[in-house]
Design a protein around this motif. Structure first.
Motif, mmCIF file in Angstrom:
data_model
loop_
_atom_site.group_PDB
_atom_site.id
_atom_site.type_symbol
_atom_site.label_atom_id
_atom_site.label_comp_id
_atom_site.label_asym_id
_atom_site.label_seq_id
_atom_site.Cartn_x
_atom_site.Cartn_y
_atom_site.Cartn_z
ATOM 1 N N ASP A 37 0.742 -1.296 0.005
ATOM 2 C CA ASP A 37 0.111 -0.160 -0.128
ATOM 3 C C ASP A 37 0.937 1.288 -0.133
ATOM 4 O OD1 ASP A 37 -2.243 1.506 0.234
ATOM 5 O OD2 ASP A 37 -2.090 1.602 2.267
ATOM 6 N N PRO A 38 0.801 2.266 -0.665
ATOM 7 C CA PRO A 38 -0.558 2.285 -1.854
ATOM 8 C C PRO A 38 -0.167 1.667 -3.182
ATOM 9 C CG PRO A 38 0.803 4.397 -1.773
ATOM 10 C CD PRO A 38 1.358 3.658 -0.749
ATOM 11 N N LEU A 39 1.042 1.161 -3.357
ATOM 12 C CA LEU A 39 1.517 0.546 -4.532
ATOM 13 C C LEU A 39 2.114 -0.803 -4.187
ATOM 14 C CD1 LEU A 39 3.586 3.129 -6.737
ATOM 15 C CD2 LEU A 39 1.185 2.406 -7.070
ATOM 16 N N LYS A 40 1.712 -1.779 -5.145
ATOM 17 C CA LYS A 40 2.333 -3.209 -4.630
ATOM 18 C C LYS A 40 3.604 -3.311 -5.347
ATOM 19 C CE LYS A 40 -2.180 -5.449 -4.136
ATOM 20 N NZ LYS A 40 -2.975 -6.372 -4.629
ATOM 21 N N ASN A 41 4.638 -3.906 -4.664
ATOM 22 C CA ASN A 41 5.991 -4.051 -5.108
ATOM 23 C C ASN A 41 6.601 -4.933 -4.028
ATOM 24 O OD1 ASN A 41 8.162 -3.181 -6.658
ATOM 25 N ND2 ASN A 41 9.077 -2.744 -5.016
ATOM 26 N N ARG A 89 5.396 -4.798 13.956
ATOM 27 C CA ARG A 89 5.266 -5.931 14.736
ATOM 28 C C ARG A 89 6.425 -6.818 14.310
ATOM 29 N NH1 ARG A 89 2.683 -10.437 12.818
ATOM 30 N NH2 ARG A 89 1.564 -9.370 11.470
ATOM 31 N N MET A 90 7.539 -7.223 15.437
ATOM 32 C CA MET A 90 8.373 -7.855 14.937
ATOM 33 C C MET A 90 8.574 -9.439 15.445
ATOM 34 S SD MET A 90 11.351 -4.889 15.884
ATOM 35 C CE MET A 90 10.770 -2.976 15.730
ATOM 36 N N SER A 91 9.132 -10.335 14.833
ATOM 37 C CA SER A 91 9.539 -11.790 15.226
ATOM 38 C C SER A 91 11.075 -11.811 15.228
ATOM 39 C CB SER A 91 8.789 -12.560 14.156
ATOM 40 O OG SER A 91 9.269 -13.891 14.631
ATOM 41 N N ALA A 129 -3.443 1.459 11.282
ATOM 42 C CA ALA A 129 -4.883 1.534 11.356
ATOM 43 C C ALA A 129 -5.226 0.175 10.620
ATOM 44 C CB ALA A 129 -5.357 2.827 10.538
ATOM 45 N N GLY A 130 -5.014 -0.934 10.917
ATOM 46 C CA GLY A 130 -5.468 -2.156 10.528
ATOM 47 C C GLY A 130 -4.788 -2.641 9.160
ATOM 48 N N ARG A 131 -4.096 -1.658 8.669
ATOM 49 C CA ARG A 131 -3.343 -2.212 7.274
ATOM 50 C C ARG A 131 -1.799 -2.720 7.942
ATOM 51 N NH1 ARG A 131 -2.331 1.778 4.517
ATOM 52 N NH2 ARG A 131 -2.685 3.426 6.354
ATOM 53 N N LYS A 132 -1.295 -3.250 6.876
ATOM 54 C CA LYS A 132 -0.006 -4.006 6.851
ATOM 55 C C LYS A 132 0.933 -3.417 5.689
ATOM 56 C CE LYS A 132 -1.240 -7.805 9.858
ATOM 57 N NZ LYS A 132 -1.310 -9.051 10.072
ATOM 58 N N PRO A 133 1.191 -2.098 5.649
ATOM 59 C CA PRO A 133 1.555 -1.662 4.076
ATOM 60 C C PRO A 133 2.854 -2.248 3.675
ATOM 61 C CG PRO A 133 1.611 0.126 5.765
ATOM 62 C CD PRO A 133 1.129 -1.119 6.531
ATOM 63 N N PHE A 134 3.819 -2.776 4.891
ATOM 64 C CA PHE A 134 5.223 -3.285 4.379
ATOM 65 C C PHE A 134 5.554 -4.378 5.291
ATOM 66 C CE2 PHE A 134 9.815 -2.864 4.946
ATOM 67 C CZ PHE A 134 10.026 -3.031 3.514
ATOM 68 N N THR A 135 6.245 -5.223 4.871
ATOM 69 C CA THR A 135 6.851 -6.411 5.315
ATOM 70 C C THR A 135 8.361 -6.653 4.947
ATOM 71 O OG1 THR A 135 4.660 -7.514 5.853
ATOM 72 C CG2 THR A 135 6.485 -8.899 5.914
ATOM 73 N N ALA A 136 9.183 -7.095 5.978
ATOM 74 C CA ALA A 136 10.323 -7.454 5.402
ATOM 75 C C ALA A 136 10.849 -8.682 6.312
ATOM 76 C CB ALA A 136 11.487 -6.346 5.820
ATOM 77 N N THR A 137 11.290 -9.781 5.632
ATOM 78 C CA THR A 137 11.792 -10.958 6.298
ATOM 79 C C THR A 137 13.186 -11.137 5.866
ATOM 80 O OG1 THR A 137 10.936 -12.188 4.263
ATOM 81 C CG2 THR A 137 9.440 -11.949 6.179
ATOM 82 N N MET A 138 13.986 -11.933 6.718
ATOM 83 C CA MET A 138 15.345 -12.468 6.375
ATOM 84 C C MET A 138 15.420 -13.842 7.037
ATOM 85 S SD MET A 138 18.854 -10.765 7.465
ATOM 86 C CE MET A 138 18.806 -10.173 9.089
#
Length: 241
Positions: free
Chosen positions: A16-20, A156-158, A175-184
């Motif tokens: 959000d707002p673009l998908k990448n 929110r981290m793991s 606000a209930g959205r998850k606009p970005f996620t990073a994983t390693m």
């Protein structure tokens, strides 16, 4: 503890707002700050660990700076082990989007975690966390990382301490959205001369490549019309003497 190398796969997903989404390979070191690797001279250009690359006073040790940061923030450390997951300096280059310090008590139990985040503007910010038994933690976003994301929302981290496998995740929530996620994610290998050379050959100049990949993705997002957010002033909070 013997130093280890994790050959990693790092994935960024923007919704959000673009998908990448993109994935790149790299590798990270996992070390005990009291037993940093002492490499032969011919390997030192491929792995340097310096206080100036992390929180605190560049004239002190990384361990001393971690202890001081904990004390300043009300976490008196009692001499337990501190382990670090980070990229090392390679041929003079270093960039750590995130370095993680697991701070243990003298009895071995985990007392706190420091997630040290760097941006490509030469700034850094440290989040002091107290994860649950599964390594989960939350923190308000307080640091400008991307020109396409402001400083609102929470993470929110793991961050479970790695063993044979590495699995780190950071999710930005608004606000209930998850606009970005990073994983390693990655697999552990002992830090032998052979594995150090193999990692450096598989991902040459890894820290420099990470910066180029991040900037290239930023250029593509800008070209797609994603608005740029003004970078606010960032006040250092890491107990530099």
């Amino acid at each position: 503890m013997t130093a280890a190398i994790y050959r990693t796969s790092i994935r960024h997903v923007r919704r959000d707002p673009l998908k990448n989404a993109f994935t790149y390979r790299s590798y990270s070191w996992y070390v005990d700050l009291d037993e940093l690797p002492e490499l032969p001279w011919w390997l030192r250009p491929l792995a340097g660990f310096h206080a100036k690359d992390h929180l605190g006073d560049p004239a002190a040790s990384i361990r001393a700076n971690v202890d001081r940061f904990l004390a300043v923030h009300g976490e008196e450390h009692d001499g337990g082990t501190v382990t670090m997951l980070a990229s090392a300096r390679v041929l003079g280059h270093v960039f750590n989007p995130i370095s993680i310090f697991w701070c243990h008590g003298s009895g071995g139990s985990l007392r706190a975690v420091i997630a040290e985040v760097h941006n490509t503007y030469g700034e850094r910010h440290c989040y002091l966390l107290h994860p649950d038994g599964a390594g989960g933690a939350r923190a308000d976003k307080e640091f400008f990382v991307s020109p396409f994301n402001g400083v609102d929302g929470s993470y929110r981290m793991s961050l479970p301490e790695p063993a044979d496998k590495l699995a780190i995740a950071v999710v930005l929530e608004r606000a209930g959205r998850k606009p970005f996620t990073a994983t390693m994610t990655g697999d552990r290998r002992p830090a032998t001369p052979r594995s150090i050379l193999a990692a450096a050959a598989a991902v040459p100049l890894a820290p420099f490549r990470v910066v180029l990949q991040i900037r290239w993705q930023g250029i593509k997002l800008w070209a797609r019309g994603l608005p740029v957010t003004r970078r606010p002033d960032h006040r250092a909070q890491e107990a530099v003497s």
